[in-house]
Design a protein around this motif. Structure first.
Motif, PDB file in Angstrom:
ATOM      1  N   ARG A   5       0.822  -1.191   0.000  1.00 35.83           N
ATOM      2  CA  ARG A   5       0.000   0.000   0.000  1.00 35.83           C
ATOM      3  C   ARG A   5       0.868   1.258   0.000  1.00 35.83           C
ATOM      4  NH1 ARG A   5      -2.324  -0.786   4.359  1.00 35.83           N
ATOM      5  NH2 ARG A   5      -1.406   0.776   5.728  1.00 35.83           N
ATOM      6  N   LEU A   6       1.915   1.261   0.822  1.00 34.92           N
ATOM      7  CA  LEU A   6       2.779   2.425   0.908  1.00 34.92           C
ATOM      8  C   LEU A   6       3.523   2.683  -0.390  1.00 34.92           C
ATOM      9  CD1 LEU A   6       4.296   1.991   4.481  1.00 34.92           C
ATOM     10  CD2 LEU A   6       2.598   3.655   3.756  1.00 34.92           C
ATOM     11  N   LEU A   7       4.027   1.616  -1.006  1.00 36.12           N
ATOM     12  CA  LEU A   7       4.767   1.796  -2.254  1.00 36.12           C
ATOM     13  C   LEU A   7       3.850   2.232  -3.387  1.00 36.12           C
ATOM     14  CD1 LEU A   7       7.230  -1.205  -2.053  1.00 36.12           C
ATOM     15  CD2 LEU A   7       7.767   1.213  -1.846  1.00 36.12           C
ATOM     16  N   ALA A  44      12.413   0.998   1.515  1.00 34.43           N
ATOM     17  CA  ALA A  44      11.841  -0.236   0.963  1.00 34.43           C
ATOM     18  C   ALA A  44      12.059  -0.314  -0.542  1.00 34.43           C
ATOM     19  CB  ALA A  44      10.351  -0.310   1.291  1.00 34.43           C
ATOM     20  N   ALA A  45      11.932   0.820  -1.213  1.00 36.29           N
ATOM     21  CA  ALA A  45      12.136   0.843  -2.663  1.00 36.29           C
ATOM     22  C   ALA A  45      13.591   0.525  -3.019  1.00 36.29           C
ATOM     23  CB  ALA A  45      11.739   2.205  -3.226  1.00 36.29           C
ATOM     24  N   ILE A  46      14.525   1.057  -2.226  1.00 33.86           N
ATOM     25  CA  ILE A  46      15.942   0.766  -2.455  1.00 33.86           C
ATOM     26  C   ILE A  46      16.209  -0.724  -2.321  1.00 33.86           C
ATOM     27  CG2 ILE A  46      18.248   1.032  -1.456  1.00 33.86           C
ATOM     28  CD1 ILE A  46      17.447   3.923  -0.743  1.00 33.86           C
ATOM     29  N   THR A  54      14.237  -8.812   1.454  1.00 37.25           N
ATOM     30  CA  THR A  54      12.837  -8.498   1.198  1.00 37.25           C
ATOM     31  C   THR A  54      12.222  -7.833   2.418  1.00 37.25           C
ATOM     32  OG1 THR A  54      10.670  -9.395   0.575  1.00 37.25           O
ATOM     33  CG2 THR A  54      12.072 -10.813   1.922  1.00 37.25           C
ATOM     34  N   VAL A  55      11.615  -6.677   2.219  1.00 37.80           N
ATOM     35  CA  VAL A  55      10.944  -5.965   3.297  1.00 37.80           C
ATOM     36  C   VAL A  55       9.554  -6.563   3.466  1.00 37.80           C
ATOM     37  CG1 VAL A  55      10.078  -3.738   4.086  1.00 37.80           C
ATOM     38  CG2 VAL A  55      12.239  -3.854   2.826  1.00 37.80           C
TER      39      VAL A  55
END
Length: 239
Positions: A5-7, A44-46, A54-55
């Protein structure tokens, strides 16, 4: 799932994320405790480009993180959180579930870094670090390795209480015999203790050294640090 959801909100395609499963033993599961959404999503994207990281959870506090996941290889922990918790409280809460921690901070709060160091974090990553450096530090910490950085060393060096080791007399006795090569059973017999008590003392001694930023991963390490502190003398006989 929170991270998806955040990404998505940040405009990062969900397909950029590594899957939660891979070849057994190759993927490290990461949790992020950060109350600034943009920072958490950016980290998290990085990490999403890394096949071995994996986050699996993001939360603004440690209790909320643990509601999402407890089978983590590493928690990346901000120092100042909205629930007013101390770094030491948070690290100890995570350690009670065998989750190691890496601090992720601006580096402006030395007292908070010292609090986390006392609790035994694996290192301090700065939010200003390049992405490659941050990723390397997280990978190392998630594999159980301590990460030495100038930010961490500077905070520890400014607090002598962190590097000073003080052990009760009985623990010193156990340390002297064990670091010089004797088995836990032998030490127990010689000192009139149970083997369980000897192992408990050794765990406490190792934890005390970790809190001081001087981890002892082997008997040779233990001997070296104990000799440095004047607890033992002579030549090591590690087995």
């Amino acid at each position: 799932m929170v991270i998806r959801r955040l990404l998505t909100m940040a405009g990062v395609a969900v397909t950029d994320l590594p899957g939660p499963y891979a070849t057994p033993g190759t993927v490290r599961r990461i949790g992020i405790v950060e109350d600034h959404q943009a920072v958490a999503v950016g980290l998290a994207a990085i990490l999403s480009d890394q096949p071995d990281l994996t986050v699996v959870a993001i939360a603004p506090t440690v209790p909320e993180l643990l509601k999402q996941a407890t089978d983590l290889d590493l928690a990346v922990l901000d120092l100042r959180l909205p629930d007013g918790s101390s770094p030491r409280e948070n690290v100890e809460m995570l350690h009670s579930l065998d989750i190691p921690c890496l601090v992720y901070t601006t580096g402006d709060w030395r007292d908070l870094i010292r609090s986390a160091a006392r609790a035994g974090v694996l290192g301090v990553a700065l939010k200003s670090d390049p992405a490659e450096r941050t990723t390397a530090m997280i990978r190392a910490a998630a594999s159980g390795r301590q990460v030495a950085t100038m930010a961490w060393a500077s905070a520890i060096d400014s607090d002598p209480a962190l590097t000073n080791i003080d052990l009760p007399p009985r623990q010193r006795d156990v340390l002297e015999h064990y670091a010089n090569g004797e088995t836990a059973a032998s030490v127990a017999h010689k000192l009139g203790l149970s083997e369980h008590t000897v192992n408990d003392y050794l765990s406490r001694i190792r934890r005390r050294y970790a809190e001081a930023g001087r981890p002892v991963r082997s008997r040779v390490d233990l001997y070296r640090e104990a000799k440095r502190d004047g607890f033992i003398g002579g030549d090591p006989r590690p087995r």
